[in-house]
Design a protein around this motif. Sequence first.
Motif, PDB file in Angstrom:
ATOM      1  N   UNK A  73       0.821  -1.200   0.000  1.00  0.00           N
ATOM      2  CA  UNK A  73       0.000   0.000   0.000  1.00  0.00           C
ATOM      3  C   UNK A  73       0.856   1.251   0.000  1.00  0.00           C
ATOM      4  N   UNK A  74       1.912   1.266   0.818  1.00  0.00           N
ATOM      5  CA  UNK A  74       2.775   2.433   0.890  1.00  0.00           C
ATOM      6  C   UNK A  74       3.507   2.650  -0.428  1.00  0.00           C
ATOM      7  N   UNK A  75       4.053   1.571  -1.015  1.00  0.00           N
ATOM      8  CA  UNK A  75       4.744   1.703  -2.277  1.00  0.00           C
ATOM      9  C   UNK A  75       3.791   2.154  -3.385  1.00  0.00           C
ATOM     10  N   UNK A  76       2.586   1.664  -3.335  1.00  0.00           N
ATOM     11  CA  UNK A  76       1.603   2.008  -4.356  1.00  0.00           C
ATOM     12  C   UNK A  76       1.301   3.499  -4.354  1.00  0.00           C
ATOM     13  N   UNK A  77       1.262   4.116  -3.171  1.00  0.00           N
ATOM     14  CA  UNK A  77       0.913   5.521  -3.094  1.00  0.00           C
ATOM     15  C   UNK A  77       2.104   6.432  -3.339  1.00  0.00           C
ATOM     16  N   UNK A  78       3.346   5.920  -3.201  1.00  0.00           N
ATOM     17  CA  UNK A  78       4.516   6.770  -3.302  1.00  0.00           C
ATOM     18  C   UNK A  78       5.217   6.688  -4.646  1.00  0.00           C
ATOM     19  N   UNK A  79       5.059   5.613  -5.391  1.00  0.00           N
ATOM     20  CA  UNK A  79       5.753   5.442  -6.655  1.00  0.00           C
ATOM     21  C   UNK A  79       4.946   6.108  -7.767  1.00  0.00           C
ATOM     22  N   UNK A  80       5.551   7.117  -8.420  1.00  0.00           N
ATOM     23  CA  UNK A  80       4.835   7.886  -9.432  1.00  0.00           C
ATOM     24  C   UNK A  80       5.160   7.425 -10.840  1.00  0.00           C
ATOM     25  N   UNK A  81       6.425   7.066 -11.100  1.00  0.00           N
ATOM     26  CA  UNK A  81       6.860   6.830 -12.464  1.00  0.00           C
ATOM     27  C   UNK A  81       7.307   5.395 -12.701  1.00  0.00           C
ATOM     28  N   UNK A  82       7.127   4.974 -13.910  1.00  0.00           N
ATOM     29  CA  UNK A  82       7.745   3.760 -14.431  1.00  0.00           C
ATOM     30  C   UNK A  82       8.553   4.191 -15.638  1.00  0.00           C
ATOM     31  N   UNK A  83       9.863   4.401 -15.423  1.00  0.00           N
ATOM     32  CA  UNK A  83      10.666   5.011 -16.466  1.00  0.00           C
ATOM     33  C   UNK A  83      10.228   6.450 -16.666  1.00  0.00           C
ATOM     34  N   UNK A  84       9.934   6.814 -17.927  1.00  0.00           N
ATOM     35  CA  UNK A  84       9.450   8.166 -18.209  1.00  0.00           C
ATOM     36  C   UNK A  84       7.957   8.309 -17.954  1.00  0.00           C
ATOM     37  N   UNK A  85       7.231   7.221 -18.051  1.00  0.00           N
ATOM     38  CA  UNK A  85       5.768   7.292 -17.998  1.00  0.00           C
ATOM     39  C   UNK A  85       5.269   7.398 -16.571  1.00  0.00           C
ATOM     40  N   UNK A  86       4.214   8.161 -16.408  1.00  0.00           N
ATOM     41  CA  UNK A  86       3.618   8.353 -15.089  1.00  0.00           C
ATOM     42  C   UNK A  86       2.664   7.197 -14.794  1.00  0.00           C
ATOM     43  N   UNK A  87       2.641   6.766 -13.534  1.00  0.00           N
ATOM     44  CA  UNK A  87       1.750   5.676 -13.118  1.00  0.00           C
ATOM     45  C   UNK A  87       0.410   6.279 -12.705  1.00  0.00           C
ATOM     46  N   UNK A  88      -0.508   6.271 -13.648  1.00  0.00           N
ATOM     47  CA  UNK A  88      -1.789   6.959 -13.467  1.00  0.00           C
ATOM     48  C   UNK A  88      -2.558   6.429 -12.258  1.00  0.00           C
ATOM     49  N   UNK A  89      -2.506   5.144 -12.039  1.00  0.00           N
ATOM     50  CA  UNK A  89      -3.261   4.571 -10.927  1.00  0.00           C
ATOM     51  C   UNK A  89      -2.731   4.955  -9.563  1.00  0.00           C
ATOM     52  N   UNK A  90      -1.497   5.474  -9.491  1.00  0.00           N
ATOM     53  CA  UNK A  90      -0.899   5.854  -8.213  1.00  0.00           C
ATOM     54  C   UNK A  90      -1.099   7.327  -7.880  1.00  0.00           C
ATOM     55  N   UNK A  91      -1.838   8.031  -8.709  1.00  0.00           N
ATOM     56  CA  UNK A  91      -2.105   9.440  -8.450  1.00  0.00           C
ATOM     57  C   UNK A  91      -3.412   9.596  -7.691  1.00  0.00           C
ATOM     58  N   UNK A  92      -3.487  10.674  -6.919  1.00  0.00           N
ATOM     59  CA  UNK A  92      -4.746  10.996  -6.258  1.00  0.00           C
ATOM     60  C   UNK A  92      -5.714  11.569  -7.287  1.00  0.00           C
ATOM     61  N   UNK A  93      -6.980  11.698  -6.897  1.00  0.00           N
ATOM     62  CA  UNK A  93      -7.974  12.238  -7.814  1.00  0.00           C
ATOM     63  C   UNK A  93      -7.610  13.655  -8.245  1.00  0.00           C
TER      64      UNK A  93
END
Length: 468
Positions: free
Chosen positions: A20-40
Motif C-alpha cells: 500500500x505504501x509503495x503504491x501511493x509513493x511510486x509515481x513513475x515507471x521510467x518516463x511514464x507516469x503511473x496513473x493509478x498511483x495518483x490521487x484524484x
Amino acid sequence: MKSQRPKAIPYKTTKTIKTTVQHSDTIFTGFWIRWGNLTQSEKVVCACITLIPLWWLWGWNYLSVFLAISVFAYQYFQKGSLRLQKPSLFVIAGIAHGLYEVLSLSYWAVYNNYSLNPKSFTNGITTWIAPVLILWYIKNYKIQVRIQVIAWAFSTVVIQMLLFWVVIHFSWKESFYIPSRSLFGLLTGKGEVFVPGVGNSNFLMPYFPSDSSLLGMVRYVFFFHGPESLALAVGFICLLALDIKPKIWSILLFPASFFLLLLSGTRSTWVAIPVILVIRWLLTTGKNGRIWIVFAILAIISFTTLTIPAVNDLLFNSATHTAKATGEFRGDSTEVRAEIYRQTWKGFVNGSNTQLILGHIVPGETVLPGYAPAVVGSHSFILSTLLYCKGLLGSAIFWTFWISWISWLYATRKSRPMSCLIVYLLFSLTFSVMEFESVVMPLILITAVTHKSTLLSKKDRYLKSFSY
C-alpha cells in the motif's frame, strides 16, 4: 530477565501494508507516469496541463467556468453538500474585482447607449470570478498535488512545443499563412479573416509570421493566446525546473523551456527571468554554485541583447528611427509603447474626479492608425488596465486580492517549492509593460495546489511498514 521480542507481524499483513505504501509513493515507471498511483486531484491537474494543445484547438474560452462548475458539482454529488468555510480576504477581493469589471462595463454601455461584445461582459467571470471560486475550494479542502506530477505534465507540453517548432521552422519554413478558426470560433460563427487584437482565441496562430524574434526567426505563440502568454508560461516552467529532482530532469527541462522563452520574443520576460534567478540564488545562499555560472551567462546575454543597440538590431531586425512618422512604426515597437504610456498617464491625471476614482472603464483612442491594439489604456496592466480603466477603486480592489493571496501562499511556504512563490515576482515585474495575460490565473491555480514531494525512501517505506 530475558527481554521480550516484539510480536512478529503476520507475513500477509506486512506484505499488504508495504504494498500500500509503495503504491501511493511510486509515481513513475521510467518516463511514464503511473496513473493509478495518483490521487484524484493529481489526475485532474495532470490531465488539464497535458491537454493544453486540446484547449488551444478549442480556443481557451470559458474553460475556467467549466472547471469551476465541474469541481463544485463533483463535490456536491459526492459529499451531499459543498461545506465551504468562510471565504478569505483574497476570495472576497477577487470576486469583487470580477464583479466590478462586469458592473462598470454594463454601466458604461447603458450610459453611452453602446452595444459591447458579449465577451467584454463575460471576461470578469471567466478571468476572475470562476478561478477565484476554485481558489476558495483549493484552500478549503487543502488540495495538494506533488511537484513531480506538475513537472511531468509541463514536460510533455514542452516536448510537444519543441516538436511543433521543428515542423514550423524546418518544414513550413516559418512562411506566411492564413489562420484557421478555433473550434469555438467555428461554433460561434466568427469572421474568417483575423484582425490583430480582436479575438485572438478565435483563431489558431502558432506563430506570427510578420514579427521577428531570436536570430531573425518569427515570434512563436504555440498553444497560447500570444507570445507574452507563452513567455510567462515557459518562464514559470524554467523556475519550476530548478525545484525538481533528479538533477538530470532539471538540467534538461530548464534549457528547453528557456529556448521556448527566447522564441516568444518577449523582451520584458527575458530581462525579468535573469533578475529572478539572481534573487533565487541569494535566497538559497548560493548553494551548488557551478550551475549558477549558466544563469550568469544567460543574464549577460539577456542584458546585452536588450541594451546594446547594435546587438539588438542584429538579433531582432526591428530597430526604428526617430525620424520616421508614428504610422511607420511597428505596432509593438518601443516608440509606440512610449506614446501609449504618455497619453495613458495624461488621460489618467487629467480625468474628472469620477474618472479618477472609477476609471475610464474602456480604453481610449488609438495612437497608431490602422493598428487596433495600440490604443490609450493598453500594454500595461498597472498603468492602463488598473489606473486608467478601473481607477483608484478598481486598483485598490486588485491589490487587496494580490497582496492577501501572496500573503497566504507565504504563510504556507514550508510545504511548497520556491518556484510557487518566486513566480509572483515574475508576474509583478511584467505587469508594468504587459497586460494581465490569460495564463496568469491558470498558473495561480497551479501554484495553489503544488506541494513538495512526499515520496519516501526505501528505508522510510520499510520502517513505515512496521509502524502499524
